[in-house]
Design an enzyme around this catalytic site. Structure first.
Site, PDB file in Angstrom:
ATOM      1  N   ARG A   1      -2.014   6.117  10.870  1.00  0.00           N
ATOM      2  CA  ARG A   1      -3.097   5.901  11.493  1.00  0.00           C
ATOM      3  C   ARG A   1      -2.841   6.104  12.881  1.00  0.00           C
ATOM      4  O   ARG A   1      -2.944   7.003  14.140  1.00  0.00           O
ATOM      5  CB  ARG A   1      -3.621   4.479  11.485  1.00  0.00           C
ATOM      6  CG  ARG A   1      -4.708   4.388  10.465  1.00  0.00           C
ATOM      7  CD  ARG A   1      -4.852   2.936   9.890  1.00  0.00           C
ATOM      8  NE  ARG A   1      -3.620   1.808   9.812  1.00  0.00           N
ATOM      9  CZ  ARG A   1      -4.259   0.786   9.908  1.00  0.00           C
ATOM     10  NH1 ARG A   1      -4.897  -0.209  10.111  1.00  0.00           N
ATOM     11  NH2 ARG A   1      -3.250   0.382   9.295  1.00  0.00           N
TER      12      ARG A   1
ATOM     13  N   TYR B   1       0.307 -10.077  -3.888  1.00  0.00           N
ATOM     14  CA  TYR B   1      -0.918  -9.600  -3.278  1.00  0.00           C
ATOM     15  C   TYR B   1      -2.116  -9.816  -4.846  1.00  0.00           C
ATOM     16  O   TYR B   1      -2.921 -10.167  -4.854  1.00  0.00           O
ATOM     17  CB  TYR B   1      -1.018  -8.027  -3.067  1.00  0.00           C
ATOM     18  CG  TYR B   1      -0.394  -6.960  -1.931  1.00  0.00           C
ATOM     19  CD1 TYR B   1      -1.298  -7.763  -0.765  1.00  0.00           C
ATOM     20  CD2 TYR B   1       0.915  -7.665  -1.996  1.00  0.00           C
ATOM     21  CE1 TYR B   1      -0.289  -7.444   0.458  1.00  0.00           C
ATOM     22  CE2 TYR B   1       1.709  -6.893  -1.206  1.00  0.00           C
ATOM     23  CZ  TYR B   1       1.109  -7.255   0.171  1.00  0.00           C
ATOM     24  OH  TYR B   1       1.094  -6.815   1.656  1.00  0.00           O
TER      25      TYR B   1
ATOM     26  N   ARG C   1      -9.589  10.847   6.573  1.00  0.00           N
ATOM     27  CA  ARG C   1      -9.274   9.256   6.182  1.00  0.00           C
ATOM     28  C   ARG C   1     -11.269   9.671   7.530  1.00  0.00           C
ATOM     29  O   ARG C   1     -11.824   8.862   5.463  1.00  0.00           O
ATOM     30  CB  ARG C   1      -8.868   8.488   6.908  1.00  0.00           C
ATOM     31  CG  ARG C   1      -9.173   7.065   6.280  1.00  0.00           C
ATOM     32  CD  ARG C   1      -8.138   5.921   7.033  1.00  0.00           C
ATOM     33  NE  ARG C   1      -8.294   4.759   6.385  1.00  0.00           N
ATOM     34  CZ  ARG C   1      -9.445   4.034   7.017  1.00  0.00           C
ATOM     35  NH1 ARG C   1     -10.823   4.748   6.778  1.00  0.00           N
ATOM     36  NH2 ARG C   1      -9.527   2.843   6.638  1.00  0.00           N
TER      37      ARG C   1
ATOM     38  N   ARG D   1       5.543   4.718   6.191  1.00  0.00           N
ATOM     39  CA  ARG D   1       4.289   5.102   6.938  1.00  0.00           C
ATOM     40  C   ARG D   1       4.308   6.550   7.340  1.00  0.00           C
ATOM     41  O   ARG D   1       2.963   6.270   8.155  1.00  0.00           O
ATOM     42  CB  ARG D   1       3.858   4.320   7.091  1.00  0.00           C
ATOM     43  CG  ARG D   1       3.622   3.385   6.614  1.00  0.00           C
ATOM     44  CD  ARG D   1       2.311   2.949   5.809  1.00  0.00           C
ATOM     45  NE  ARG D   1       2.135   1.936   5.130  1.00  0.00           N
ATOM     46  CZ  ARG D   1       1.067   0.952   4.879  1.00  0.00           C
ATOM     47  NH1 ARG D   1       0.664   1.200   6.336  1.00  0.00           N
ATOM     48  NH2 ARG D   1       1.064   0.125   3.964  1.00  0.00           N
TER      49      ARG D   1
END
Ligand code: CP3
Length: 354
Positions: A31, A154, A40, A27
């Site tokens: 963010r 998921y 984004r 990652r």
């Protein structure tokens, strides 16, 4: 193709000597970086960002402009495959992924087919081609996918979960249907990774984030078997056979020997096992990638440097270590601390080789 200027990462995956320890961070585009948040915002949503090759390329390169990372990872998500299968992926702010049409019956599962790599998933291959071009050989590009088991979790649950109880209930109550789903997913994942290899990815990683939810017999039956199938299918592919494959099953360090038996090049490790122990167990057969607890990035620079040095010492002065965290970097982290970590890896990696 442009010649690779920094091949430390690929050499370490092949267990060849390097000048220092290569490092990248799960990652790494995300963010915690203000420039990621700005791109984004411009895209509107996470999926709009991932599906726009120019913007996906931009955020892939952002962490490389700040830190001396030794690999880039395609900016995308593991849930692109179920989305392309028609489940309808959205990311609800602060809540994580959600499918509009989760799998609710054996009929839903029977209807699934391998998505078209030149159709629904073309945007991923376009992003890989563009990133390779824009990297100009600075560092290698990692392509990736989720594991069949983790994708199934998921797809059945419809969203993130602490225990994925619905998915596990299907494995208990109707294993034949679960195997049918995992089989379609293994075909899809192998096709997807082979297409990324053909588009220009230089290493491939499979994220089995939820493998650790399974007991040993269930791990073998529902996760590992399909990881092994993917490695086998990739070895039969003209493009992918040249690329090292990294398998990362989180919470599954009890199974390192069995995972090394799949024929993969490297294993990703979470922070629940020492690099010395992991190397003793499988280090003669595979490279190892990992494995600091991501929360160390909330500690002071001195503590980060100390922990990096101790992980590098634990692996020792052998070839075959790629430094990483044991899971992704979290949103609240100070980017300066990531710089401290990356520089500390290269420094400690040089020191241990002298
Ligand atoms: O590592 C990288 O920099 C490459 C990009 C990447 C993302 N997701 C971008 C992303 C990779 C390799 C992934 C893999 C992924 N996605 C995994 C496996 C690795 C892991 O973390 O265990 C999983 C389980 C997912 C599913 C997923 N995607 C979740 C649970 C979430 C929500 C949690 C969160 O962090 O918000 C995502 C969204 C996501 N994928 C984000 C990013 C940067 C954040 C979305 C945003 O910008 O709001």
């Amino acid at each position: 193709m442009t010649e690779l200027k920094n091949d430390r990462f690929l050499r370490a995956l092949r267990r060849q000597p390097t000048d220092t320890t290569p490092v990248w961070i799960m990652r790494q585009a995300g963010r915690y970086l203000p420039e990621y948040r700005a791109t984004r915002e411009k895209a509107g949503s996470f999926m709009a960002l991932a599906q726009n090759p120019e913007l996906a390329c931009e955020v892939t390169l952002q962490p490389l402009d700040r830190f001396e990372l030794d690999a880039a990872i395609l900016f995308s998500d593991i849930l692109t495959i179920p989305d392309a299968m028609g489940l309808g992926l959205t990311f609800v702010a602060g809540e994580g992924p959600k499918f509009e049409r989760p799998l609710r019956s054996a009929a839903d599962i029977a209807r699934l087919t391998v998505p078209d790599m030149d159709g629904e998933l073309r945007y991923v291959m376009d992003a890989v081609r563009l990133i390779r071009r824009e990297l100009h050989g600075r560092v290698p590009l990692i392509g990736f996918s989720g594991s069949p088991w983790t994708l199934a979790c998921y797809m059945i649950e419809g969203e993130g979960s602490r225990d994925f109880a619905r998915a596990k209930a299907l494995a208990w109550n109707d294993p034949a249907t679960m195997h049918r789903l995992l089989d379609t997913l293994a075909q899809s994942v192998a096709t997807y990774l082979a297409a990324q290899a053909e588009a220009g990815a230089q290493a491939l990683m499979v994220f089995d984030t939820w493998g650790g939810l399974l007991s040993p017999p269930m791990f073998h039956e529902f996760s590992l078997r399909y990881l092994a199938r993917i490695v086998e299918l990739l070895q039969a592919d003209a493009h992918a056979r040249e690329l090292p494959v990294v398998l990362f099953s989180k919470g599954a360090s009890a199974h390192l020997e069995a995972m090394a038996d799949t024929g993969c090049a490297a294993l990703g490790l979470d922070w629940t096992i020492g690099l010395d122990e992991a190397r003793r167990r499988v280090g003669a057969r595979v490279a190892l990638q990992g494995n600091l607890d991501p929360s160390v990035l909330h500690a002071s620079p001195d503590i980060i440097r100390r922990e990096v040095a101790s992980a590098i010492d634990a692996f020792g002065a052998h070839p075959g270590h790629v430094f990483n965290l044991g899971h992704g970097v979290t949103p609240g982290v100070d980017p300066e601390h990531v710089k401290v970590l990356v520089d500390a890896v290269h420094e400690a990696g040089r020191r241990i080789r002298h």
